[in-house]
Write a protein that holds these residues in place. Sequence first.
Motif, PDB file in Angstrom:
ATOM      1  N   LYS A 164       0.694  -1.092  -0.098  1.00 50.05           N
ATOM      2  CA  LYS A 164      -0.254  -0.182   0.056  1.00 50.05           C
ATOM      3  C   LYS A 164       0.840   1.261   0.068  1.00 50.05           C
ATOM      4  O   LYS A 164       0.599   2.279  -0.577  1.00 50.05           O
ATOM      5  CB  LYS A 164      -0.848  -0.043   1.312  1.00 50.05           C
ATOM      6  N   ALA A 165       1.906   1.165   0.609  1.00 46.79           N
ATOM      7  CA  ALA A 165       2.816   2.521   0.738  1.00 46.79           C
ATOM      8  C   ALA A 165       3.559   2.799  -0.309  1.00 46.79           C
ATOM      9  O   ALA A 165       3.836   4.016  -0.756  1.00 46.79           O
ATOM     10  CB  ALA A 165       4.047   2.212   1.953  1.00 46.79           C
ATOM     11  N   ILE A 166       3.771   1.846  -1.309  1.00 48.54           N
ATOM     12  CA  ILE A 166       4.582   2.132  -2.709  1.00 48.54           C
ATOM     13  C   ILE A 166       3.664   1.933  -3.998  1.00 48.54           C
ATOM     14  O   ILE A 166       4.181   2.163  -4.649  1.00 48.54           O
ATOM     15  CB  ILE A 166       5.726   1.042  -2.746  1.00 48.54           C
ATOM     16  N   GLY A 167       2.387   1.632  -3.602  1.00 52.03           N
ATOM     17  CA  GLY A 167       1.445   1.421  -4.752  1.00 52.03           C
ATOM     18  C   GLY A 167       1.458   2.426  -5.483  1.00 52.03           C
ATOM     19  O   GLY A 167       1.208   2.398  -6.746  1.00 52.03           O
ATOM     20  N   GLY A 168       1.194   3.800  -5.081  1.00 48.69           N
ATOM     21  CA  GLY A 168       0.886   4.877  -5.789  1.00 48.69           C
ATOM     22  C   GLY A 168      -0.284   4.807  -6.420  1.00 48.69           C
ATOM     23  O   GLY A 168      -1.270   4.560  -5.904  1.00 48.69           O
ATOM     24  N   ASP A 169      -0.208   5.316  -7.712  1.00 48.16           N
ATOM     25  CA  ASP A 169      -1.429   5.333  -8.656  1.00 48.16           C
ATOM     26  C   ASP A 169      -1.692   3.951  -9.362  1.00 48.16           C
ATOM     27  O   ASP A 169      -2.586   3.888 -10.271  1.00 48.16           O
ATOM     28  CB  ASP A 169      -1.671   6.497  -9.538  1.00 48.16           C
ATOM     29  N   ARG A 170      -0.680   3.098  -9.163  1.00 46.27           N
ATOM     30  CA  ARG A 170      -1.003   1.866  -9.868  1.00 46.27           C
ATOM     31  C   ARG A 170      -2.336   0.985  -9.627  1.00 46.27           C
ATOM     32  O   ARG A 170      -2.287   0.829  -8.416  1.00 46.27           O
ATOM     33  CB  ARG A 170       0.504   1.217  -9.966  1.00 46.27           C
ATOM     34  N   VAL A 171      -2.905   0.517 -10.427  1.00 50.45           N
ATOM     35  CA  VAL A 171      -3.931  -0.515 -10.208  1.00 50.45           C
ATOM     36  C   VAL A 171      -3.478  -1.880 -10.083  1.00 50.45           C
ATOM     37  O   VAL A 171      -2.711  -2.360 -11.068  1.00 50.45           O
ATOM     38  CB  VAL A 171      -5.148  -0.325 -11.146  1.00 50.45           C
ATOM     39  N   TYR A 172      -3.356  -2.359  -9.207  1.00 47.95           N
ATOM     40  CA  TYR A 172      -2.820  -3.857  -8.933  1.00 47.95           C
ATOM     41  C   TYR A 172      -3.570  -4.512  -7.882  1.00 47.95           C
ATOM     42  O   TYR A 172      -4.459  -4.166  -7.271  1.00 47.95           O
ATOM     43  CB  TYR A 172      -1.128  -3.858  -8.241  1.00 47.95           C
ATOM     44  N   GLU A 173      -3.500  -5.900  -8.128  1.00 45.72           N
ATOM     45  CA  GLU A 173      -4.338  -7.010  -7.174  1.00 45.72           C
ATOM     46  C   GLU A 173      -3.289  -7.748  -6.634  1.00 45.72           C
ATOM     47  O   GLU A 173      -2.019  -8.062  -7.068  1.00 45.72           O
ATOM     48  CB  GLU A 173      -5.350  -7.736  -7.986  1.00 45.72           C
TER      49      GLU A 173
END
Length: 236
Positions: A26-35
């Motif tokens: 969550k801390a590094i996810g930024g705007d990327r959409v991932y599962e």
Amino acid sequence: MKPELSIVIPVLYEGANILLLADHLKAIGGDRVYEVIVVDGDPEGSTLQYLPPDIQGITAAAGRGTQMNAGAKLAQASTLLFLHADTRLPQTALSQICRTREQATAGAFDLGIDSPRTSLQWISRVASLRSRFTRIPYGDQAIFVDRATFMQVGGFPNIPIMEDVALMQQLKRQRIPIQIVRDRVLVSPRRWEQEGILRCTLRNWMLLGLYTLGVSPHRLWRWYRPPSLPKSGLKN
């Protein structure tokens, strides 16, 4: 919205680590959409009870290759990232994976070990140089690959050890490009600390050498098998 990246995490009695890893993503996810798909090798799903509601969890027969294949079958994204529970990604990892995938079908990161000990820092540098030279990274270097290609080559082989090396070798045989990202993942030093740095390192080098010479992974597993883990979601 369809995810850009499917992160598959094989676990076995990793309750504490999976919580930390979920926070890290969550801390590094930024705007990327991932599962995120967590695959528990414990038939009782002892690690899954610790998952936050936004993470999918399933059980599969124990064995990293088998577990990761099961997670890949559920993945929705065109890029798969196979991540160990005790590995931490660089801050911009998800963006780097997406950029790298525009140029290469598969890849991984340089290796870092989360310890100030000089010997472990040396080991991580040697491992990174080896993977750059051979284009065969280990699983703890956060391997990522095009999903269609992964399925085309049959995924990870059903072997108890060296499934990561076997997959990379298969990609190389088909002349599929593998890129090593210079930023480092950080892996836990726990195995070296538990087993002894020299013993663990020499054992790993020996196993890779014997596998390359054609020794069966099933025979190698008897020499590699880790210490017994507690039958609970949380490690001691």
